[in-house]
Design an enzyme around this catalytic site. Structure first.
Site, PDB file in Angstrom:
ATOM      1  N   LYS A   1      65.279  48.447   2.533  1.00  0.00           N
ATOM      2  CA  LYS A   1      65.936  48.804   1.227  1.00  0.00           C
ATOM      3  C   LYS A   1      65.593  50.192   1.108  1.00  0.00           C
ATOM      4  O   LYS A   1      64.401  50.570   1.201  1.00  0.00           O
ATOM      5  CB  LYS A   1      65.644  48.021  -0.058  1.00  0.00           C
ATOM      6  CG  LYS A   1      65.964  46.634   0.114  1.00  0.00           C
ATOM      7  CD  LYS A   1      67.398  46.458  -0.322  1.00  0.00           C
ATOM      8  CE  LYS A   1      67.675  44.793  -0.382  1.00  0.00           C
ATOM      9  NZ  LYS A   1      69.375  44.617  -0.972  1.00  0.00           N
TER      10      LYS A   1
ATOM     11  N   LYS B   1      66.022  45.191   8.104  1.00  0.00           N
ATOM     12  CA  LYS B   1      66.622  45.975   7.134  1.00  0.00           C
ATOM     13  C   LYS B   1      65.669  46.524   6.016  1.00  0.00           C
ATOM     14  O   LYS B   1      65.012  45.655   5.385  1.00  0.00           O
ATOM     15  CB  LYS B   1      67.602  45.141   6.640  1.00  0.00           C
ATOM     16  CG  LYS B   1      68.506  45.598   5.350  1.00  0.00           C
ATOM     17  CD  LYS B   1      69.874  44.934   4.796  1.00  0.00           C
ATOM     18  CE  LYS B   1      69.692  44.449   3.494  1.00  0.00           C
ATOM     19  NZ  LYS B   1      70.608  43.630   3.094  1.00  0.00           N
TER      20      LYS B   1
ATOM     21  N   SER C   1      65.101  41.430   5.282  1.00  0.00           N
ATOM     22  CA  SER C   1      65.415  42.419   4.538  1.00  0.00           C
ATOM     23  C   SER C   1      64.074  42.703   3.762  1.00  0.00           C
ATOM     24  O   SER C   1      63.567  41.798   3.289  1.00  0.00           O
ATOM     25  CB  SER C   1      66.390  41.967   3.550  1.00  0.00           C
ATOM     26  OG  SER C   1      66.605  42.984   2.366  1.00  0.00           O
TER      27      SER C   1
ATOM     28  N   ASP D   1      69.804  49.468   3.503  1.00  0.00           N
ATOM     29  CA  ASP D   1      70.789  49.053   2.291  1.00  0.00           C
ATOM     30  C   ASP D   1      70.256  49.528   1.349  1.00  0.00           C
ATOM     31  O   ASP D   1      69.258  49.708   0.778  1.00  0.00           O
ATOM     32  CB  ASP D   1      70.548  47.391   2.218  1.00  0.00           C
ATOM     33  CG  ASP D   1      71.404  46.895   1.262  1.00  0.00           C
ATOM     34  OD1 ASP D   1      72.313  47.662   0.553  1.00  0.00           O
ATOM     35  OD2 ASP D   1      71.141  45.610   0.946  1.00  0.00           O
TER      36      ASP D   1
ATOM     37  N   GLY E   1      72.282  37.453   2.455  1.00  0.00           N
ATOM     38  CA  GLY E   1      71.562  36.567   1.652  1.00  0.00           C
ATOM     39  C   GLY E   1      71.210  36.726   0.398  1.00  0.00           C
ATOM     40  O   GLY E   1      71.227  38.158  -0.162  1.00  0.00           O
TER      41      GLY E   1
ATOM     42  N   ASP F   1      78.954  45.951   1.278  1.00  0.00           N
ATOM     43  CA  ASP F   1      78.603  44.741   0.671  1.00  0.00           C
ATOM     44  C   ASP F   1      79.237  44.567  -0.403  1.00  0.00           C
ATOM     45  O   ASP F   1      80.302  43.599  -0.696  1.00  0.00           O
ATOM     46  CB  ASP F   1      77.120  44.837   0.655  1.00  0.00           C
ATOM     47  CG  ASP F   1      76.091  43.403  -0.207  1.00  0.00           C
ATOM     48  OD1 ASP F   1      76.967  42.453  -0.887  1.00  0.00           O
ATOM     49  OD2 ASP F   1      75.034  43.233  -0.106  1.00  0.00           O
TER      50      ASP F   1
ATOM     51  N   LYS G   1      78.891  37.494   1.930  1.00  0.00           N
ATOM     52  CA  LYS G   1      78.167  36.837   1.041  1.00  0.00           C
ATOM     53  C   LYS G   1      79.204  35.886   0.367  1.00  0.00           C
ATOM     54  O   LYS G   1      79.962  36.276  -0.356  1.00  0.00           O
ATOM     55  CB  LYS G   1      77.492  37.317   0.174  1.00  0.00           C
ATOM     56  CG  LYS G   1      76.415  38.401   0.678  1.00  0.00           C
ATOM     57  CD  LYS G   1      75.665  39.002  -0.490  1.00  0.00           C
ATOM     58  CE  LYS G   1      74.527  39.895   0.281  1.00  0.00           C
ATOM     59  NZ  LYS G   1      74.123  40.923  -1.008  1.00  0.00           N
TER      60      LYS G   1
ATOM     61  N   GLU H   1      74.174  50.306   4.720  1.00  0.00           N
ATOM     62  CA  GLU H   1      74.816  49.465   3.664  1.00  0.00           C
ATOM     63  C   GLU H   1      74.953  49.903   2.410  1.00  0.00           C
ATOM     64  O   GLU H   1      74.403  50.360   1.812  1.00  0.00           O
ATOM     65  CB  GLU H   1      74.126  48.140   3.906  1.00  0.00           C
ATOM     66  CG  GLU H   1      74.777  47.031   3.091  1.00  0.00           C
ATOM     67  CD  GLU H   1      73.750  45.654   3.291  1.00  0.00           C
ATOM     68  OE1 GLU H   1      73.058  45.472   4.298  1.00  0.00           O
ATOM     69  OE2 GLU H   1      74.068  44.838   2.466  1.00  0.00           O
TER      70      GLU H   1
HETATM   71 MG    MG Z   1      73.396  44.638   0.477  1.00  0.00          MG
END
Ligand code: MG
Length: 369
Positions: A163, A161, A135, A188, A290, A238, A262, A213
């Site tokens: 952000k 991934k 990430s 995400d 995570g 999420d 998660k 996401e």
């Molecule tokens: Mg997320």
């Protein structure tokens, strides 16, 4: 099994890579560990809450307080306990899933160790290794982002991934897709957009993303369903998924095609398994998120991510991704894969000298309530 004593430990662990939170860049990870000493042996839990609210309402000091004042007394009052009974005893207290997950993780670890069973076997593992994704936070510039991603690709991560947030979305994603045309890529948004910004999110359809996401707010299931009809990119949830029940609701509304699981967010590994089960029953693939866990949390996540419905790469990284030194024996990655621990319980525990080095405070008690 009876709880005889508990230790709540606060640790400060320096981060190799600064981590961006709602309050700015963090250079350290404040950790809360729970050691339960039972009539059948010890167990370890790790709280995934961050120092301040942001990802969700929970924060580390609050979680420590809730664990000490409310959750442990409720569990200890059971006398003879099992992990399922401990979870049921905590269910009377609303909210605080990360705090509850911490207690469950420790009780489950102690209980499984005493039964010579691994987390993986208990949860229903079907694979020995887990595919790792990385990430990547918002960077200062696109050039810096490209350099960072190049490094991760070279390290062997199976999926990238990025952000995103308003103002840092189409251009950085375009740059990464151009530089890495074959990369497994997803984004995400951590709830940073509204439905009114659907047009800019639709521009991401051009980049062949595995998923988008949590574009919208945690409570905005209907808006996610509306957005899903406007996009080609699959939506993953999420923050919105807080239980198996909420997963069923989101799926039946058409709010998501993929779910990030998660354990901390849903109140523990047993509920996380139920989220996996209902998603599998609906044909929805899942993957393991995570929260900058130490080796303890990563070990439990590896067990969870080895269940059959976890068909997408996890946000599980080797220890060296975040920490100079982990508090457990280091988790290592080879060819983008990490082995699922197979020893009893979590399959690993803190190294005593490292635990001592990183611990800043210990509160022990054997009287509850
Ligand atoms: Mg997320």
């Amino acid at each position: 099994m009876k709880i005889e004593r508990v230790d709540l430990l606060r640790l400060v662990m320096p981060l190799r890579t600064p981590f961006r939170t709602s309050l700015g860049l963090e250079l350290r990870r404040d950790i809360l560990l729970l050691r339960v000493v039972t009539s059948e042996g010890e167990g370890w839990g790790e709280c995934v809450a961050l120092p301040e609210p942001g990802y969700s309402e929970e924060y580390l000091d609050g979680a420590a307080e809730v664990i000490r004042r409310f959750l442990l007394p409720a569990v200890a009052a059971l006398g003879e306990l099992t992990p399922a009974k401990a979870v049921a005893a905590m269910a009377g207290i609303p909210g605080h899933p990360m705090a509850k997950a911490t207690v469950e993780m420790a009780v489950l670890d102690a209980w499984l160790r005493a039964r010579h069973t691994s987390y993986a076997a208990h949860l229903g593992s079907v694979r020995d290794v887990v595919e790792c994704g990385v990430s990547v936070g918002i960077a200062d510039s696109i050039d810096e982002l490209v350099a960072e991603v190049r490094d991760y690709v070279a390290q062997g991560y199976r999926r990238i991934k990025l952000k995103i947030e308003p103002g840092w979305d189409v251009e950085p994603v375009r740059a990464i897709r151009e530089q890495f045309p074959d990369a497994e890529l997803q984004v995400d948004a951590n709830a940073a957009y509204t439905l009114g910004q659907a047009r800019v999110l639709a521009e991401l359809d051009a980049f062949d993303l595995l998923m988008l996401e949590q574009p919208l707010g945690a409570a905005d299931l209907r808006d996610h369903a509306t957005l899903a009809r406007k996009l080609r990119t699959p939506i993953c949830l999420d923050e919105s998924i807080t239980s198996a029940r909420s997963a069923v609701e989101a799926i039946s509304l058409g709010a998501c095609a993929i779910v990030n699981i998660k354990a901390g967010r849903v109140g523990g590994y047993l509920e996380a398994r139920r989220v996996h089960d209902v998603c599998s029953a609906h044909g929805i693939p899942v993957w393991c998120g995570g929260m900058l866990e130490t080796g303890l949390g990563q070990a439990a996540n590896l067990a969870l991510a080895s269940l059959p419905g976890f068909t997408l790469a996890a946000d599980i990284a080797p220890s060296e991704r975040y920490f100079e030194t982990d508090v457990t024996p280091s988790i290592t990655m080879q060819d983008g894969l990490i082995a699922v621990p197979r020893g009893p319980g979590l399959g690993l525990e803190p190294v005593p000298e490292l635990l001592e080095e990183f611990t800043t405070e210990v509160v022990s008690f054997s009287e509850f309530g």
